[in-house]
Enzyme design. Structure first.
Site, PDB file in Angstrom:
ATOM      1  N   HIS A  99      42.261  43.360  42.765  1.00  0.00           N
ATOM      2  CA  HIS A  99      40.932  43.289  43.636  1.00  0.00           C
ATOM      3  C   HIS A  99      40.073  42.552  42.731  1.00  0.00           C
ATOM      4  CE1 HIS A  99      41.280  46.586  46.270  1.00  0.00           C
ATOM      5  NE2 HIS A  99      42.221  47.062  45.529  1.00  0.00           N
ATOM      6  N   HIS A 111      48.414  43.927  44.274  1.00  0.00           N
ATOM      7  CA  HIS A 111      47.371  43.049  44.525  1.00  0.00           C
ATOM      8  C   HIS A 111      46.307  43.365  43.415  1.00  0.00           C
ATOM      9  CE1 HIS A 111      47.090  46.977  46.757  1.00  0.00           C
ATOM     10  NE2 HIS A 111      45.815  46.803  46.687  1.00  0.00           N
TER      11      HIS A 111
END
Length: 143
Positions: free
Chosen positions: A106, A104
């Site tokens: 950010h 992932h």
């Protein structure tokens, strides 16, 4: 969605088993608000394929999933005219503070005077030209 893990939190979010505040979704990625909201608009972008982190990406994975970074960053920036910058980062592995083992990215919007500090250190005094050269050559050898 056969490429998802049954126990992974982000895979559950992708499948809709866990609710999220989605800001963008297509066949490749899902972007949703991080519940921690380090700053307003803090968003996570995840591939719709279970990949632990960047160490496990293939070149095809990178081309397929990472191309959305600019569009998502710009959408977040454009939602609030007070946003003056953005930290775009990823943590790869537990020692780098990765908590959910599904890749992932950010997107943390930045505002003038927001007080958020990204802590780094400068170890330049600990290295000689020979040290830099040795490290560079060892890394180059990995290609």
């Amino acid at each position: 969605m056969a490429e998802l893990d049954k126990d992974c939190l982000f895979c559950k979010i992708i499948r809709g088993e866990v609710p999220s505040y989605t800001i963008f979704e297509n066949d490749d990625v899902k972007a949703f608000l991080d519940l921690s909201q380090v700053n307003p608009g803090h968003t996570l972008m995840v591939p719709k394929k279970h990949i632990a982190n960047f160490f496990d990406y293939t070149a095809d994975d990178a081309q397929r999933f990472l191309k959305y970074i600019p569009a998502i960053a710009n959408a977040i920036k454009n939602y609030d005219p007070k946003i003056t910058g953005m930290n775009i980062s990823t943590n790869n592995g537990a020692s780098a503070n990765q908590v959910v083992m599904h890749s992932h990215i950010h997107f943390v919007p930045r505002f003038e005077g927001d007080g958020l500090k990204i802590v780094t250190r400068n170890n330049e005094a600990n290295y000689t030209e020979a040290d830099y050269q040795k490290i560079a050559e060892q890394i180059k050898a990995q290609f």
